[in-house]
Design a protein around this motif. Structure first.
Motif, short mmCIF file in Angstrom:
data_model
loop_
_atom_site.label_atom_id
_atom_site.label_comp_id
_atom_site.label_asym_id
_atom_site.label_seq_id
_atom_site.Cartn_x
_atom_site.Cartn_y
_atom_site.Cartn_z
N MET A 42 49.71 43.21 37.63
CA MET A 42 50.29 44.86 37.10
C MET A 42 51.80 44.80 37.40
SD MET A 42 47.37 47.22 38.35
CE MET A 42 46.98 46.58 40.02
N ALA A 43 52.28 44.11 38.24
CA ALA A 43 53.77 44.00 38.61
C ALA A 43 54.52 43.18 37.67
CB ALA A 43 53.95 44.00 40.26
N GLY A 44 53.71 42.36 37.07
CA GLY A 44 54.22 41.57 36.32
C GLY A 44 55.46 40.49 37.09
N LEU A 45 54.91 40.01 38.38
CA LEU A 45 56.01 39.32 39.11
C LEU A 45 56.27 38.03 38.32
CD1 LEU A 45 54.88 39.37 42.79
CD2 LEU A 45 56.55 40.89 41.61
N LYS A 46 57.68 37.43 38.58
CA LYS A 46 58.11 36.51 37.73
C LYS A 46 59.16 35.71 38.84
CE LYS A 46 61.43 38.94 34.95
NZ LYS A 46 61.04 40.29 35.94
N PRO A 47 59.55 34.66 38.77
CA PRO A 47 60.71 33.79 39.43
C PRO A 47 61.92 34.70 39.36
CG PRO A 47 59.29 32.18 38.25
CD PRO A 47 59.01 33.44 37.83
N GLY A 48 62.56 34.83 40.39
CA GLY A 48 63.75 35.57 40.57
C GLY A 48 63.75 36.89 40.97
N LEU A 146 55.87 50.13 40.35
CA LEU A 146 55.09 50.20 41.90
C LEU A 146 53.46 50.01 41.68
CD1 LEU A 146 54.59 51.44 44.76
CD2 LEU A 146 54.41 53.56 43.68
N ALA A 147 53.10 48.81 42.27
CA ALA A 147 51.70 48.48 42.26
C ALA A 147 51.03 48.36 43.52
CB ALA A 147 51.66 46.82 41.63
N PRO A 203 50.45 56.23 34.79
CA PRO A 203 49.72 55.00 35.56
C PRO A 203 48.98 54.25 34.79
CG PRO A 203 49.06 56.88 36.73
CD PRO A 203 50.14 57.49 35.62
N ARG A 204 48.56 52.87 35.26
CA ARG A 204 47.40 52.29 34.74
C ARG A 204 46.48 52.16 35.98
NH1 ARG A 204 47.71 47.21 33.35
NH2 ARG A 204 49.86 46.95 34.09
N TYR A 205 45.27 52.07 35.70
CA TYR A 205 44.29 51.97 36.78
C TYR A 205 43.33 50.51 36.43
CZ TYR A 205 45.41 56.67 37.89
OH TYR A 205 46.08 57.82 37.94
N THR A 206 43.04 49.90 37.58
CA THR A 206 42.37 48.75 37.32
C THR A 206 41.31 48.59 38.62
OG1 THR A 206 43.96 47.52 36.31
CG2 THR A 206 42.12 46.10 37.08
N GLN A 207 39.96 48.36 38.29
CA GLN A 207 38.95 48.29 39.28
C GLN A 207 38.95 46.74 39.62
OE1 GLN A 207 34.58 49.13 38.94
NE2 GLN A 207 35.24 51.10 40.15
N ARG A 209 36.85 44.21 41.79
CA ARG A 209 35.80 43.63 43.14
C ARG A 209 36.08 42.79 43.89
NH1 ARG A 209 31.00 46.39 41.42
NH2 ARG A 209 31.10 47.60 39.53
N THR A 210 35.85 42.89 44.98
CA THR A 210 35.77 41.85 46.11
C THR A 210 34.46 41.92 46.83
OG1 THR A 210 36.91 41.18 48.06
CG2 THR A 210 37.14 43.46 47.51
N ASN A 211 33.97 40.87 47.13
CA ASN A 211 32.90 40.59 47.80
C ASN A 211 31.54 41.47 47.27
OD1 ASN A 211 33.88 38.93 49.47
ND2 ASN A 211 34.17 40.34 51.17
N ALA A 212 31.68 41.48 45.64
CA ALA A 212 30.76 42.31 44.95
C ALA A 212 30.82 43.79 45.13
CB ALA A 212 29.24 41.73 45.38
N GLN A 213 32.00 44.32 45.82
CA GLN A 213 32.15 45.70 45.86
C GLN A 213 33.36 46.07 45.46
OE1 GLN A 213 30.05 47.89 46.89
NE2 GLN A 213 28.57 46.68 47.96
N PRO A 214 33.29 47.05 44.47
CA PRO A 214 34.55 47.88 43.91
C PRO A 214 35.44 48.41 44.82
CG PRO A 214 32.86 49.16 43.21
CD PRO A 214 32.26 48.15 44.02
N VAL A 215 36.89 48.26 44.80
CA VAL A 215 37.82 48.93 45.71
C VAL A 215 38.95 49.57 44.77
CG1 VAL A 215 37.15 47.23 47.66
CG2 VAL A 215 39.06 46.43 46.12
#
Length: 215
Positions: A42-48, A146-147, A203-207, A209-215
């Motif tokens: 979401m933040a689009g992190l890149k070198p630098g 901001l992510a 804002p953009r929202y993305t669900q 899943r970790t350990n089969a549970q949404p957070v």
């Protein structure tokens, strides 16, 4: 309860858990890594890139972000708990481009220098998270992102919901009503309004899943 008192209690509680987090941190990361990846995407992190990680705990996702931004980039991780930061420094001793500081996010003035600001499960525990939104907005470069991640509603995170009672008992925290708690930012409409009021774009929202549970 006054925000200063809440932060004092939080600092004490997280410091008390720092050694356990240091011991079990790698196990936790097995489940949390997908959330970190979503934040990086979401933040689009890149070198630098210049990155701030708010509430980095024992060093994540700051240390992982450091691998993405590389030697020409820099990551600053901050957390309110000194002992958690001590663990982060030990874990990141070989990461020259990552700096970890024990400081209150609401009081940290980094200046306008960030390409991205991250926070994984941090804002939801802050009694003054809207103030941290404000300082974050001021610290972002034009076009910066901001992510952050928070927990979804209890019915969408059943395993987490069942664990919350144990969590608050073990940390000796006050009841969560009207206080920062894991579900206090699950209302994305409200959070979106708060962000927009400060100047953040839609804002953009993305669900995730970790350990089969949404957070």
């Amino acid at each position: 309860m006054d925000s200063i008192v809440i932060k004092q209690e939080q600092r004490k509680n997280w410091n008390g858990l720092a050694n356990a987090w240091g011991e079990w941190g790698d196990v936790f990361e097995l489940g949390a890594a997908p959330v970190s990846k979503a934040l990086f995407d979401m933040a689009g992190l890149k070198p630098g890139d210049q990155v701030l990680d708010i509430a980095c705990g024992i060093g994540e996702p700051a240390l992982s972000a450091g691998k993405i931004v590389g030697a020409k980039g820099k990551v600053v991780g901050i957390d309110i708990a000194e002992d958690m930061i001590a663990q982060a420094k030990m874990r990141g001793s070989a990461s020259a481009n990552v700096q970890c500081l024990a400081i209150d996010a609401a009081a940290y003035d980094i200046g306008v220098s960030c390409d991205a600001i991250l926070s994984r499960f941090g804002f939801m525990f802050m009694p003054d998270y809207q103030e941290v939104f404000k300082t974050s907005y001021a610290a972002l470069k034009s076009g910066g992102v901001l992510a952050f991640s928070v927990w979804d509603t209890p019915d969408q995170a059943l395993t987490i919901s069942m664990a919350v009672g144990f969590f608050f008992r073990e940390l000796n925290l006050p009841p969560p009503k009207d206080l920062p708690n894991p579900f206090c930012m699950a209302n994305t409409d409200l959070v979106g309004i708060q962000l927009a009021a400060l100047g953040f774009k839609a804002p953009r929202y993305t669900q995730v899943r970790t350990n089969a549970q949404p957070v």
